[in-house]
Motif scaffolding. Sequence first.
Motif, PDB file in Angstrom:
ATOM      1  N   MET A   1      39.467 -28.628  10.213  1.00  0.00           N
ATOM      2  CA  MET A   1      38.914 -27.586  11.092  1.00  0.00           C
ATOM      3  C   MET A   1      37.682 -26.956  10.461  1.00  0.00           C
ATOM      4  O   MET A   1      36.648 -26.773  11.120  1.00  0.00           O
ATOM      5  CB  MET A   1      39.966 -26.508  11.361  1.00  0.00           C
ATOM      6  CG  MET A   1      41.136 -26.951  12.203  1.00  0.00           C
ATOM      7  SD  MET A   1      42.377 -25.625  12.337  1.00  0.00           S
ATOM      8  CE  MET A   1      43.624 -26.416  13.371  1.00  0.00           C
ATOM      9  N   LYS A   2      37.773 -26.618   9.167  1.00  0.00           N
ATOM     10  CA  LYS A   2      36.652 -25.988   8.461  1.00  0.00           C
ATOM     11  C   LYS A   2      35.446 -26.916   8.430  1.00  0.00           C
ATOM     12  O   LYS A   2      34.303 -26.464   8.615  1.00  0.00           O
ATOM     13  CB  LYS A   2      37.078 -25.616   7.041  1.00  0.00           C
ATOM     14  CG  LYS A   2      38.075 -24.471   6.976  1.00  0.00           C
ATOM     15  CD  LYS A   2      38.518 -24.217   5.530  1.00  0.00           C
ATOM     16  CE  LYS A   2      39.552 -23.109   5.469  1.00  0.00           C
ATOM     17  NZ  LYS A   2      40.049 -22.893   4.080  1.00  0.00           N
ATOM     18  N   TRP A   3      35.686 -28.199   8.192  1.00  0.00           N
ATOM     19  CA  TRP A   3      34.580 -29.162   8.147  1.00  0.00           C
ATOM     20  C   TRP A   3      33.864 -29.224   9.492  1.00  0.00           C
ATOM     21  O   TRP A   3      32.625 -29.221   9.551  1.00  0.00           O
ATOM     22  CB  TRP A   3      35.128 -30.540   7.757  1.00  0.00           C
ATOM     23  CG  TRP A   3      34.096 -31.623   7.798  1.00  0.00           C
ATOM     24  CD1 TRP A   3      33.038 -31.802   6.946  1.00  0.00           C
ATOM     25  CD2 TRP A   3      34.012 -32.674   8.763  1.00  0.00           C
ATOM     26  NE1 TRP A   3      32.304 -32.908   7.313  1.00  0.00           N
ATOM     27  CE2 TRP A   3      32.876 -33.465   8.418  1.00  0.00           C
ATOM     28  CE3 TRP A   3      34.781 -33.037   9.859  1.00  0.00           C
ATOM     29  CZ2 TRP A   3      32.505 -34.573   9.168  1.00  0.00           C
ATOM     30  CZ3 TRP A   3      34.413 -34.157  10.598  1.00  0.00           C
ATOM     31  CH2 TRP A   3      33.289 -34.913  10.250  1.00  0.00           C
ATOM     32  N   LEU A   4      34.622 -29.247  10.554  1.00  0.00           N
ATOM     33  CA  LEU A   4      34.022 -29.299  11.885  1.00  0.00           C
ATOM     34  C   LEU A   4      33.291 -28.007  12.223  1.00  0.00           C
ATOM     35  O   LEU A   4      32.190 -28.029  12.786  1.00  0.00           O
ATOM     36  CB  LEU A   4      35.105 -29.600  12.930  1.00  0.00           C
ATOM     37  CG  LEU A   4      35.673 -31.013  12.858  1.00  0.00           C
ATOM     38  CD1 LEU A   4      37.004 -31.097  13.601  1.00  0.00           C
ATOM     39  CD2 LEU A   4      34.689 -32.039  13.417  1.00  0.00           C
ATOM     40  N   LEU A   5      33.871 -26.873  11.862  1.00  0.00           N
ATOM     41  CA  LEU A   5      33.197 -25.595  12.095  1.00  0.00           C
ATOM     42  C   LEU A   5      31.910 -25.501  11.281  1.00  0.00           C
ATOM     43  O   LEU A   5      30.889 -24.979  11.767  1.00  0.00           O
ATOM     44  CB  LEU A   5      34.135 -24.442  11.746  1.00  0.00           C
ATOM     45  CG  LEU A   5      35.338 -24.239  12.673  1.00  0.00           C
ATOM     46  CD1 LEU A   5      36.292 -23.206  12.084  1.00  0.00           C
ATOM     47  CD2 LEU A   5      34.901 -23.823  14.072  1.00  0.00           C
ATOM     48  N   ASP A   6      31.935 -25.998  10.052  1.00  0.00           N
ATOM     49  CA  ASP A   6      30.726 -26.009   9.222  1.00  0.00           C
ATOM     50  C   ASP A   6      29.619 -26.822   9.877  1.00  0.00           C
ATOM     51  O   ASP A   6      28.431 -26.524   9.702  1.00  0.00           O
ATOM     52  CB  ASP A   6      31.027 -26.584   7.840  1.00  0.00           C
ATOM     53  CG  ASP A   6      31.833 -25.628   6.963  1.00  0.00           C
ATOM     54  OD1 ASP A   6      31.874 -24.425   7.281  1.00  0.00           O
ATOM     55  OD2 ASP A   6      32.433 -26.104   5.975  1.00  0.00           O
ATOM     56  N   ASN A   7      30.019 -27.846  10.624  1.00  0.00           N
ATOM     57  CA  ASN A   7      29.041 -28.696  11.302  1.00  0.00           C
ATOM     58  C   ASN A   7      28.741 -28.229  12.721  1.00  0.00           C
ATOM     59  O   ASN A   7      28.060 -28.927  13.481  1.00  0.00           O
ATOM     60  CB  ASN A   7      29.533 -30.144  11.316  1.00  0.00           C
ATOM     61  CG  ASN A   7      29.295 -30.842   9.994  1.00  0.00           C
ATOM     62  OD1 ASN A   7      28.172 -31.201   9.663  1.00  0.00           O
ATOM     63  ND2 ASN A   7      30.356 -30.997   9.204  1.00  0.00           N
ATOM     64  N   LYS A   8      29.259 -27.040  13.057  1.00  0.00           N
ATOM     65  CA  LYS A   8      28.918 -26.354  14.300  1.00  0.00           C
ATOM     66  C   LYS A   8      29.196 -27.190  15.550  1.00  0.00           C
ATOM     67  O   LYS A   8      28.387 -27.238  16.479  1.00  0.00           O
ATOM     68  CB  LYS A   8      27.455 -25.885  14.267  1.00  0.00           C
ATOM     69  CG  LYS A   8      27.135 -24.974  13.094  1.00  0.00           C
ATOM     70  CD  LYS A   8      25.732 -24.418  13.176  1.00  0.00           C
ATOM     71  CE  LYS A   8      25.354 -23.635  11.929  1.00  0.00           C
ATOM     72  NZ  LYS A   8      26.372 -22.698  11.464  1.00  0.00           N
ATOM     73  N   VAL A   9      30.363 -27.833  15.558  1.00  0.00           N
ATOM     74  CA  VAL A   9      30.763 -28.527  16.781  1.00  0.00           C
ATOM     75  C   VAL A   9      31.097 -27.488  17.850  1.00  0.00           C
ATOM     76  O   VAL A   9      31.449 -26.341  17.547  1.00  0.00           O
ATOM     77  CB  VAL A   9      31.977 -29.455  16.559  1.00  0.00           C
ATOM     78  CG1 VAL A   9      31.658 -30.498  15.517  1.00  0.00           C
ATOM     79  CG2 VAL A   9      33.222 -28.658  16.196  1.00  0.00           C
ATOM     80  N   GLU A  10      30.973 -27.899  19.092  1.00  0.00           N
ATOM     81  CA  GLU A  10      31.232 -26.962  20.181  1.00  0.00           C
ATOM     82  C   GLU A  10      32.717 -26.711  20.414  1.00  0.00           C
ATOM     83  O   GLU A  10      33.130 -25.595  20.722  1.00  0.00           O
ATOM     84  CB  GLU A  10      30.587 -27.470  21.478  1.00  0.00           C
ATOM     85  CG  GLU A  10      29.088 -27.311  21.553  1.00  0.00           C
ATOM     86  CD  GLU A  10      28.313 -28.297  20.692  1.00  0.00           C
ATOM     87  OE1 GLU A  10      27.129 -28.043  20.415  1.00  0.00           O
ATOM     88  OE2 GLU A  10      28.894 -29.337  20.297  1.00  0.00           O
ATOM     89  N   PHE A  11      33.541 -27.769  20.263  1.00  0.00           N
ATOM     90  CA  PHE A  11      34.953 -27.658  20.617  1.00  0.00           C
ATOM     91  C   PHE A  11      35.826 -28.424  19.627  1.00  0.00           C
ATOM     92  O   PHE A  11      35.428 -29.468  19.107  1.00  0.00           O
ATOM     93  CB  PHE A  11      35.210 -28.204  22.027  1.00  0.00           C
ATOM     94  CG  PHE A  11      34.252 -27.686  23.069  1.00  0.00           C
ATOM     95  CD1 PHE A  11      34.254 -26.339  23.431  1.00  0.00           C
ATOM     96  CD2 PHE A  11      33.351 -28.531  23.688  1.00  0.00           C
ATOM     97  CE1 PHE A  11      33.366 -25.855  24.376  1.00  0.00           C
ATOM     98  CE2 PHE A  11      32.457 -28.060  24.642  1.00  0.00           C
ATOM     99  CZ  PHE A  11      32.467 -26.716  24.986  1.00  0.00           C
ATOM    100  N   ILE A  12      37.031 -27.899  19.410  1.00  0.00           N
ATOM    101  CA  ILE A  12      38.034 -28.566  18.579  1.00  0.00           C
ATOM    102  C   ILE A  12      39.360 -28.525  19.329  1.00  0.00           C
ATOM    103  O   ILE A  12      39.882 -27.444  19.621  1.00  0.00           O
ATOM    104  CB  ILE A  12      38.180 -27.882  17.213  1.00  0.00           C
ATOM    105  CG1 ILE A  12      36.851 -27.913  16.437  1.00  0.00           C
ATOM    106  CG2 ILE A  12      39.295 -28.529  16.401  1.00  0.00           C
ATOM    107  CD1 ILE A  12      36.869 -27.091  15.154  1.00  0.00           C
TER     108      ILE A  12
END
Length: 265
Positions: free
Chosen positions: A238-249
Motif C-alpha cells: 500500500m505504501k509503495w503504491l501511495l508513494d507512486n501516487k496511484v489513483e486507486f487501490i
Amino acid sequence: MKHLLFGLILTSIGLNGAFAQKKMKTINTWSKNEVIAHRGAFKAKSLPENSIAALNEAVRIGCHGSEFDVHMTADGVLVVNHDHDFLGIHIEKSTYKELQAKKLSNGEYIPTLENYLKTGLKQKTTRLILEIKPSKSGAEYDKVLTAKVVAMVHKLKARPWVDYISFSYQILQQVKQLDPEANVSYLAGNVSLEKLKQDGFYGADYHYSVYKKGEWFAKAKELGLTINAWTVNDAADMKWLLDNKVEFITTNEPEMLLELIKSRK
C-alpha cells in the motif's frame, strides 16, 4: 433462453444510439481517498462479500469506491456475486427464484443489481465499481449480460455513480459503444497503456505485481489514464503504491488503508 438472448441483443443495438445522446451529470462529493473496498467492506465485521451490508459498511467508513461483481441468471435477472456459483447453485443455469433457496450468512438473499444500485444511489460519497464477470456460456451471452447491465445503470440514472471494470476487453469495448462517456478499466494486465488510451479507457486496473515490472506510473499520467491496483492487503505494498501516487487501490483491508492514508497527512 435463446429467444431471450436474441431479444436482448436487438435491444442492445437499439439502446446504443439512445445512450450516446445523454450527458452524464457530475457529483463532487465523493470521498477523496484512494480506497476501493473489494466486494464491499466485509472483513472487519465478518459481513458476506458482495452483500448490501458490505456496501453500506464501505460507505459508512468513507471509502472512495466499493467494488462488486455482476452475473445473469437463466431467467435474465442481474445479480451480485463473485463466483459463478452462489452457495453451490450455478447462477447462469438457475432462475432467480432458485437462487433464493439459500441466503447469505447475514440473512440477505443474493442481491439483485437493481437493489444493489438503488442502495448505492442513496449516498453520494462512495462510487460503485461494477465488475461485469465474463460468463461460462460464451461471447453471445456476454453481449446480452453487458447490454442488460448498462441498461439497468441507465434506467436507474446511476451513471454518475458507476465505473465499469472487467477481465474481458470485449465487454468493456461494448460498454463504451453503449455509453461513450462511461469510465471503463481493464483488469487482466496484458494490454499496454497506449492501447487503453487509444480505445478510450479510463485507466488500467491491474494486479499490483504488474506495476513492479516496467514503467507504468509516469506513463499513465502522461497519457491521462488512472492507475488502480488490486488486490492489495499488505501495508508495505500500500505504501509503495501511495508513494507512486496511484489513483486507486482495491483492498480487502479498507480500514487499514484508510488509517495508513490518514497517518501520512
